[in-house]
Write a protein that holds these residues in place. Sequence first.
Motif, PDB file in Angstrom:
ATOM      1  N   THR A 120      46.784  92.561 -15.232  1.00 15.31           N
ATOM      2  CA  THR A 120      46.847  94.021 -15.143  1.00 15.31           C
ATOM      3  C   THR A 120      45.636  94.575 -15.885  1.00 15.31           C
ATOM      4  OG1 THR A 120      48.226  95.946 -15.598  1.00 15.31           O
ATOM      5  CG2 THR A 120      48.395  94.152 -17.162  1.00 15.31           C
ATOM      6  N   PHE A 164      54.617  96.534 -16.638  1.00  9.37           N
ATOM      7  CA  PHE A 164      53.388  96.768 -15.894  1.00  9.37           C
ATOM      8  C   PHE A 164      52.174  97.014 -16.788  1.00  9.37           C
ATOM      9  CE2 PHE A 164      56.196  98.533 -12.317  1.00  9.37           C
ATOM     10  CZ  PHE A 164      56.426  97.244 -11.853  1.00  9.37           C
ATOM     11  N   LYS A 165      52.388  97.141 -18.063  1.00  9.63           N
ATOM     12  CA  LYS A 165      51.264  97.342 -18.981  1.00  9.63           C
ATOM     13  C   LYS A 165      51.069  96.073 -19.783  1.00  9.63           C
ATOM     14  CE  LYS A 165      49.758 101.567 -18.481  1.00  9.63           C
ATOM     15  NZ  LYS A 165      48.383 101.818 -18.103  1.00  9.63           N
ATOM     16  N   HIS A 223      48.085 102.347 -12.221  1.00  7.32           N
ATOM     17  CA  HIS A 223      48.269 100.909 -12.386  1.00  7.32           C
ATOM     18  C   HIS A 223      47.262 100.094 -11.602  1.00  7.32           C
ATOM     19  CE1 HIS A 223      52.159 102.595 -13.526  1.00  7.32           C
ATOM     20  NE2 HIS A 223      52.209 101.584 -14.372  1.00  7.32           N
ATOM     21  N   ALA A 245      43.371 102.398 -15.294  1.00  7.55           N
ATOM     22  CA  ALA A 245      43.683 101.878 -13.959  1.00  7.55           C
ATOM     23  C   ALA A 245      42.483 102.137 -13.043  1.00  7.55           C
ATOM     24  CB  ALA A 245      44.915 102.582 -13.409  1.00  7.55           C
ATOM     25  N   ILE A 283      47.607  96.051 -10.750  1.00  5.68           N
ATOM     26  CA  ILE A 283      48.468  94.894 -11.018  1.00  5.68           C
ATOM     27  C   ILE A 283      48.213  93.799  -9.994  1.00  5.68           C
ATOM     28  CG2 ILE A 283      50.881  94.094 -11.084  1.00  5.68           C
ATOM     29  CD1 ILE A 283      51.617  97.052 -11.790  1.00  5.68           C
TER      30      ILE A 283
END
Length: 373
Positions: A169, A368-369, A152, A174, A154
């Motif tokens: 994000t 989170f995506k 991730h 990532a 973020i």
Amino acid sequence: MIVLGIETSCDECAAAVVNNGKILSNVIASQISFHAPWQGVVPEIASRMHTEWIHTVASEAVTQAGLAITDIQGTAATAHPGLLGSLLVGLHFAKAFAWARDIPFIAVDHMLAHLYACQLSFFSINASAANASAAQEAPAYPFLGLLVSGGHSIICRADNFDDITVLGTTIDDAVGEAFDKVAKHYSFGYPGGQAIDKLAQKGNSDAFAFPMPKLHKADKDGNDHRYDVSYSGLKTAVVNQLEQFRVKAKCKDEIDDSEAANERADIAASFQKTAIDILLRALFRAVEDTGLCTIVAGGGVAANSCLRTRLAEYAAGFTGEKKLKVIFPPPELCGDNAAMVAGLGEQYLLRGDRSPLNCTASARVRVFKKQYP
Ligand code: KG4
Ligand code: ZN
């Protein structure tokens, strides 16, 4: 409240005991050497190792805390996101422990736990003098969160330990994944992020001028990318189009061994600089737009020395009305650990929250995506 936290979302088998925000023990059994031959985490190996190790690791955490099993008043475990097989081992262990002892259990989110790492007081019974002096006040909400890990990237506004708003994000890879893939391609070492961080210190970060992604404007569907990041273009440039971005052209035949070593360090340094520039461009926009004056970092990439230096420089040169504070967890709380899980879990449990014993793990968390229609 004395909470046993369990973290098995990837390749660290970890257990920790936290009481009233203080870390009493923080045990991390790393599987690095088992995955190193593949230069990446093999999910089947990870879950098998967790199954074999979890009991010993958890017992060790209780012992190192100077406690008995009967002293544990609640358990917390990471339920998402992560490798499903690995998550299930820790989650079921924590549930079974709570059921057997008739104590409360809470399932927590891994990324919220990373963000919580900075809230923990650093008074571990094992803390060195250096760590103890690093004890700092817990950052006050609201603040800007920078969560950067292998899965991730973020940028968020945090209003409470369980209340974040994702501002930006990644639209593809990532940041940690980019470090890992570049390191794997050039055999820089494993794990990739740490290897690049170390190698980059000997290199010239201006040797290659890798392109920054163009994400300024909203796309045709109106998605605003102002705080988003992208790493697939950088990865492709570093891995497949290196020569196009070389600042000073050199004849390949003339490169001797020492120059080849320098070249590797230059690639690492130039890649790292651009990777951090991409993050900071989005983060600085969020600082300007939100007016929030505290940045709290978390996740494995938060250990990166270039990121830490650049953010410290930014804070020192910040000319806004208020002083800008940048808070990083100590390096041992950046990567995966169970202290952050126990600490976050304690907050939920103290509030009276409980997870049902039939709750399960999930590999992804949609929020989170970046979602596209
Ligand atoms: O949080 P973490 O331990 O596990 C996940 O939740 O993914 O983060 C692991 C990521 C890996 O991609 C690793 O390469 C990266 O963090 N990482 C670093 C550094 N240390 C770990 N990246 C850059 N610089 C570092 N010093
Ligand atoms: Zn993590």
